[in-house]
Design an enzyme around this catalytic site. Structure first.
Site, PDB file in Angstrom:
ATOM      1  N   LYS A  81     -10.281   6.233   7.129  1.00 24.64           N
ATOM      2  CA  LYS A  81      -9.841   7.722   6.694  1.00 24.64           C
ATOM      3  C   LYS A  81      -8.912   8.279   5.775  1.00 24.64           C
ATOM      4  O   LYS A  81      -7.645   7.583   6.164  1.00 24.64           O
ATOM      5  CB  LYS A  81      -9.702   8.535   8.055  1.00 24.64           C
TER       6      LYS A  81
ATOM      7  N   GLY B 195       1.802   5.810   8.323  1.00 23.59           N
ATOM      8  CA  GLY B 195       1.922   7.312   8.135  1.00 23.59           C
ATOM      9  C   GLY B 195       3.169   7.396   9.221  1.00 23.59           C
ATOM     10  O   GLY B 195       4.056   6.927   9.356  1.00 23.59           O
ATOM     11  N   SER B 196       3.224   8.731   9.759  1.00 20.13           N
ATOM     12  CA  SER B 196       4.503   9.129  10.558  1.00 20.13           C
ATOM     13  C   SER B 196       4.810   8.440  11.845  1.00 20.13           C
ATOM     14  O   SER B 196       3.940   8.064  12.569  1.00 20.13           O
ATOM     15  CB  SER B 196       4.533  10.634  10.716  1.00 20.13           C
ATOM     16  N   THR B 197       6.007   8.381  12.108  1.00 17.99           N
ATOM     17  CA  THR B 197       6.231   7.696  13.563  1.00 17.99           C
ATOM     18  C   THR B 197       5.760   8.534  14.601  1.00 17.99           C
ATOM     19  O   THR B 197       5.064   7.967  15.810  1.00 17.99           O
ATOM     20  CB  THR B 197       7.908   7.545  13.653  1.00 17.99           C
TER      21      THR B 197
ATOM     22  N   GLU C 125       2.388   1.003  10.735  1.00 18.59           N
ATOM     23  CA  GLU C 125       3.480   0.868   9.599  1.00 18.59           C
ATOM     24  C   GLU C 125       3.860   2.217   9.487  1.00 18.59           C
ATOM     25  O   GLU C 125       3.173   3.067   8.913  1.00 18.59           O
ATOM     26  CB  GLU C 125       2.776   0.440   8.211  1.00 18.59           C
TER      27      GLU C 125
ATOM     28  N   GLY D  71       2.193   7.684  15.147  1.00 17.76           N
ATOM     29  CA  GLY D  71       2.331   6.176  15.189  1.00 17.76           C
ATOM     30  C   GLY D  71       2.413   6.143  16.852  1.00 17.76           C
ATOM     31  O   GLY D  71       1.877   5.428  17.542  1.00 17.76           O
TER      32      GLY D  71
HETATM   33  P1  NAI Z   1       0.719  11.693   9.366  1.00 16.50           P
HETATM   34  O1  NAI Z   1       1.332  10.743  10.290  1.00 16.50           O
HETATM   35  O2  NAI Z   1       0.444  12.987  10.230  1.00 16.50           O
HETATM   36  O3  NAI Z   1      -0.495  11.609   8.521  1.00 16.50           O
HETATM   37  C1  NAI Z   1      -0.819  10.184   8.121  1.00 16.50           C
HETATM   38  C2  NAI Z   1      -2.314  10.074   8.353  1.00 16.50           C
HETATM   39  O4  NAI Z   1      -2.674  10.094  10.048  1.00 16.50           O
HETATM   40  C3  NAI Z   1      -3.384  11.076   7.864  1.00 16.50           C
HETATM   41  O5  NAI Z   1      -4.399  10.429   7.398  1.00 16.50           O
HETATM   42  C4  NAI Z   1      -3.431  11.906   8.752  1.00 16.50           C
HETATM   43  O6  NAI Z   1      -4.858  12.690   8.811  1.00 16.50           O
HETATM   44  C5  NAI Z   1      -3.622  11.247  10.097  1.00 16.50           C
HETATM   45  N1  NAI Z   1      -3.197  11.848  11.354  1.00 16.50           N
HETATM   46  C6  NAI Z   1      -2.458  12.697  11.872  1.00 16.50           C
HETATM   47  N2  NAI Z   1      -2.599  13.009  13.143  1.00 16.50           N
HETATM   48  C7  NAI Z   1      -3.322  11.913  13.640  1.00 16.50           C
HETATM   49  C8  NAI Z   1      -3.557  11.796  14.954  1.00 16.50           C
HETATM   50  N3  NAI Z   1      -3.070  12.463  15.991  1.00 16.50           N
HETATM   51  N4  NAI Z   1      -4.434  10.757  15.284  1.00 16.50           N
HETATM   52  C9  NAI Z   1      -4.782   9.647  14.168  1.00 16.50           C
HETATM   53  N5  NAI Z   1      -4.602   9.951  12.850  1.00 16.50           N
HETATM   54  C10 NAI Z   1      -3.663  11.164  12.718  1.00 16.50           C
HETATM   55  O7  NAI Z   1       1.877  12.118   8.396  1.00 16.50           O
HETATM   56  P2  NAI Z   1       2.313  13.848   7.621  1.00 16.50           P
HETATM   57  O8  NAI Z   1       2.239  15.080   8.755  1.00 16.50           O
HETATM   58  O9  NAI Z   1       1.291  13.863   6.464  1.00 16.50           O
HETATM   59  O10 NAI Z   1       3.643  13.589   6.997  1.00 16.50           O
HETATM   60  C11 NAI Z   1       4.756  13.840   8.080  1.00 16.50           C
HETATM   61  C12 NAI Z   1       5.742  12.883   7.941  1.00 16.50           C
HETATM   62  O11 NAI Z   1       5.452  11.691   7.972  1.00 16.50           O
HETATM   63  C13 NAI Z   1       6.350  12.722   6.397  1.00 16.50           C
HETATM   64  O12 NAI Z   1       7.388  13.746   6.313  1.00 16.50           O
HETATM   65  C14 NAI Z   1       7.198  11.221   6.493  1.00 16.50           C
HETATM   66  O13 NAI Z   1       8.376  11.456   6.949  1.00 16.50           O
HETATM   67  C15 NAI Z   1       6.126  10.791   7.676  1.00 16.50           C
HETATM   68  N6  NAI Z   1       5.146   9.829   6.523  1.00 16.50           N
HETATM   69  C16 NAI Z   1       5.540   8.717   6.571  1.00 16.50           C
HETATM   70  C17 NAI Z   1       4.399   7.801   5.911  1.00 16.50           C
HETATM   71  C18 NAI Z   1       4.708   6.250   5.646  1.00 16.50           C
HETATM   72  O14 NAI Z   1       3.908   5.732   4.718  1.00 16.50           O
HETATM   73  N7  NAI Z   1       5.286   5.672   6.552  1.00 16.50           N
HETATM   74  C19 NAI Z   1       3.313   8.337   5.185  1.00 16.50           C
HETATM   75  C20 NAI Z   1       3.245   9.694   5.368  1.00 16.50           C
HETATM   76  C21 NAI Z   1       3.987  10.372   6.030  1.00 16.50           C
END
Ligand code: NAI
Ligand code: MG
Length: 498
Positions: free
Chosen positions: A203, A255-257, A277, A260
């Site tokens: 996804k 994605g975000s901590t 990660e 995670g």
């Molecule tokens: P997020 O962690 O919500 O999104 C990343 C992915 O996870 C997306 O595909 C999203 O649809 C999915 N996701 C969201 N909630 C989920 C859940 N409960 N279960 C499974 N999958 C889920 O990140 P977001 O809200 O877009 O960004 C927020 C903050 O996260 C950013 O400001 C940044 O600090 C951090 N971030 C870190 C990343 C990294 O590469 N380590 C990448 C993106 C964001």
């Protein structure tokens, strides 16, 4: 290009050449016409395009002008069920039984097709996510192709890689990826899973689904057996449906901590394997003996690359006190020359922030930094009238305990701190909830080895920053997650040992 130099007298009677930074590059926009984006995308399940069970779609916009690019299917539990059963079926009936060298041929074919469509993929990546075309063209797309090439090579070597042990695949991998490197993250997750004999339900992030869907078209054209790779779109709830599906063997999340942590809770007590990660707050350390111009360039690349939307962005800079003034001046001068604007323009250094929500987050942190008493500096460039943009920004007079030194901002915002001794900087660099990456700039090889040994970070770059390669393992300490993806480590994480 015209660079005008003005002579400015300084108090000390020294003469400083001050560059007027009105660089006059002519616009050099990449053409949108080389990219074909459909007005609507369904899910890619079992080798075919499948309408979402709930009948819902959502828009993906171009963050540089807020215009709609396409609409994509909003996945629900029924869609995830369909995708997982297609992946399970493909795993049992086809992929697991196929000789490894045959599997490799498909992966090589996908790698070559990504190369053939590189220009189109780069344009779509830039349109959908806002990153400069120079980055998507020179980094994201070639590195994505390299991941398919590298892991294709592993498929038929697995039986020799682990002497006296037999390996098998885990089964169905559920993969959830973020918006900062959409195509590259898809390649990074899919390629090793296929090489090790697993099948996939992936996804992409809701703001950047289009290159993953383009990859689905490539996969379809490559004749990969149906169901081996399934790509479904949706937001967090769709991601959660993948995480909670009982027939998934492995979750790989970037994605975000915060998310995670939710995932870790959700899989506790199940048999699912997990790699996470997550975020970062990398310390980039400049010693007084470093080649300062090179270091400044590395710091600029480390934090402003991809608008700071990088989990391993060098967002904390520690400069040795004796050279701090000089480094900060050089940083400010260099920031002034950065071109912020149309991501499709080949001259652009800093493109659009990925979403309004992310821009709000960044602006909130800039406000917090000022309230905490740090001193803000931003480049004086003009921003486009439409779209989500942020000037390159740095803070000086930052305290170790400030939120802008502790929390992930995920934008083009650098916190500058100073130090005197090695021990002090190690303590400060390690004083973070994160531990994904770090950088060291010094002329002394012995210092590099001494420091890198003591840093609690998964990757430490020396006299460079943000270098990636499919052969290198990648992953974090502490709240940056666990497990290693990339390289041979990623192969191991996707195999069962018998
Ligand atoms: P997020 O962690 O919500 O999104 C990343 C992915 O996870 C997306 O595909 C999203 O649809 C999915 N996701 C969201 N909630 C989920 C859940 N409960 N279960 C499974 N999958 C889920 O990140 P977001 O809200 O877009 O960004 C927020 C903050 O996260 C950013 O400001 C940044 O600090 C951090 N971030 C870190 C990343 C990294 O590469 N380590 C990448 C993106 C964001
Ligand atoms: Mg978009």
């Amino acid at each position: 290009m015209a660079v005008k130099a003005k002579k400015t007298a300084r108090k000390s009677n020294t003469i400083k050449l001050k560059f007027d930074t009105s660089w006059s590059y002519d616009p050099a926009p990449e053409s949108k016409s080389a990219a074909s984006i459909k007005p609507k995308y369904d899910h890619f399940i079992n080798g075919a395009w499948v309408k979402p069970a709930g009948g819902k779609y959502f828009d993906s916009i171009n963050p540089a002008n807020e215009e709609k690019l396409s609409e994509v299917a909003d996945g629900n539990e029924a869609d995830v069920n369909k995708a997982v059963s297609a992946a399970r079926n493909a795993y049992e009936q086809t992929w697991q039984k196929m000789p490894a060298k045959e599997r490799a041929k498909y992966i090589f074919r996908i790698a070559r097709m990504v190369q053939e469509k590189a220009r189109e993929l780069a344009i779509i990546e830039t349109l959908d996510g806002g990153k400069p075309i120079r980055e998507s063209r020179d980094f994201d797309v070639p590195t994505a192709a390299n991941h398919f090439f590298y892991y294709a090579g592993w498929a038929d070597k697995l039986e020799y890689a682990f002497p006296n042990r037999k390996t098998s695949a885990l089964g169905v991998a559920g993969q959830i990826i973020p918006w900062n490197f959409p195509l590259l993250m898809a390649a990074w997750k899919i390629a090793p899973a296929l090489a090790t004999g697993n099948t996939v339900v992936l996804k992409p992030a809701e703001t950047t689904p289009l290159t993953a869907l383009k990859l689905a078209e490539i996969i379809q054209e490559s004749d990969l057996p149906p169901g081996v790779v399934n790509i479904i779109t949706g937001a967090g709830a769709t991601g959660a449906d993948i995480v909670n599906h009982p027939d998934i063997n492995k979750i790989a999340f970037t994605g975000s901590t915060d998310v995670g942590k939710l995932i870790q809770r959700a899989v506790a007590g199940t048999n699912k394997r997990v790699t996470l990660e997550l975020g970062g707050k990398a310390a980039n350390i400049i010693f007084e003996d470093a080649p300062l111009d090179q270091a400044v360039e590395g710091v600029i690349n480390g934090i402003y690359f991809n608008q700071g939307h990088v989990c391993c962005a060098g967002s904390r800079l520690y400069v040795q006190e004796s050279v701090a003034k000089q480094v900060i001046r050089k940083l400010k001068d260099r920031m002034e020359t950065l071109i912020v604007g149309d991501p499709l323009d080949k001259n652009t250094d800093i493109g659009a922030i990925n979403s309004r929500q992310q821009l709000d987050t960044i602006q909130r942190y800039i406000k917090i930094g000022k309230q905490e008493g740090a001193e803000m500096y931003e480049s004086s460039c003009r921003l486009p009238g439409k779209g989500f943009f942020c000037r390159p920004t740095l803070f000086t007079n930052v305290a170790q305990s400030n939120r802008i030194a502790q929390e992930e901002i995920f934008g083009p915002v650098l916190s500058v701190l100073t130090f005197r001794t090695d021990d002090e900087v190690i303590e400060k660099a390690n004083n973070s909830p994160y531990g994904l990456s770090a950088g060291v700039w010094t002329d002394k090889g012995s210092k590099i080895f001494n420091l890198t040994k003591r840093m609690r970070a998964g990757v430490v770059w020396a006299n460079t920053f943000n270098k990636f390669d499919p052969t290198s393992p990648f992953g974090g300490y502490k709240e940056s997650g666990f497990g290693r993806e990339g390289g041979f480590a990623w192969v191991i994480a996707l195999c069962e040992f018998n």
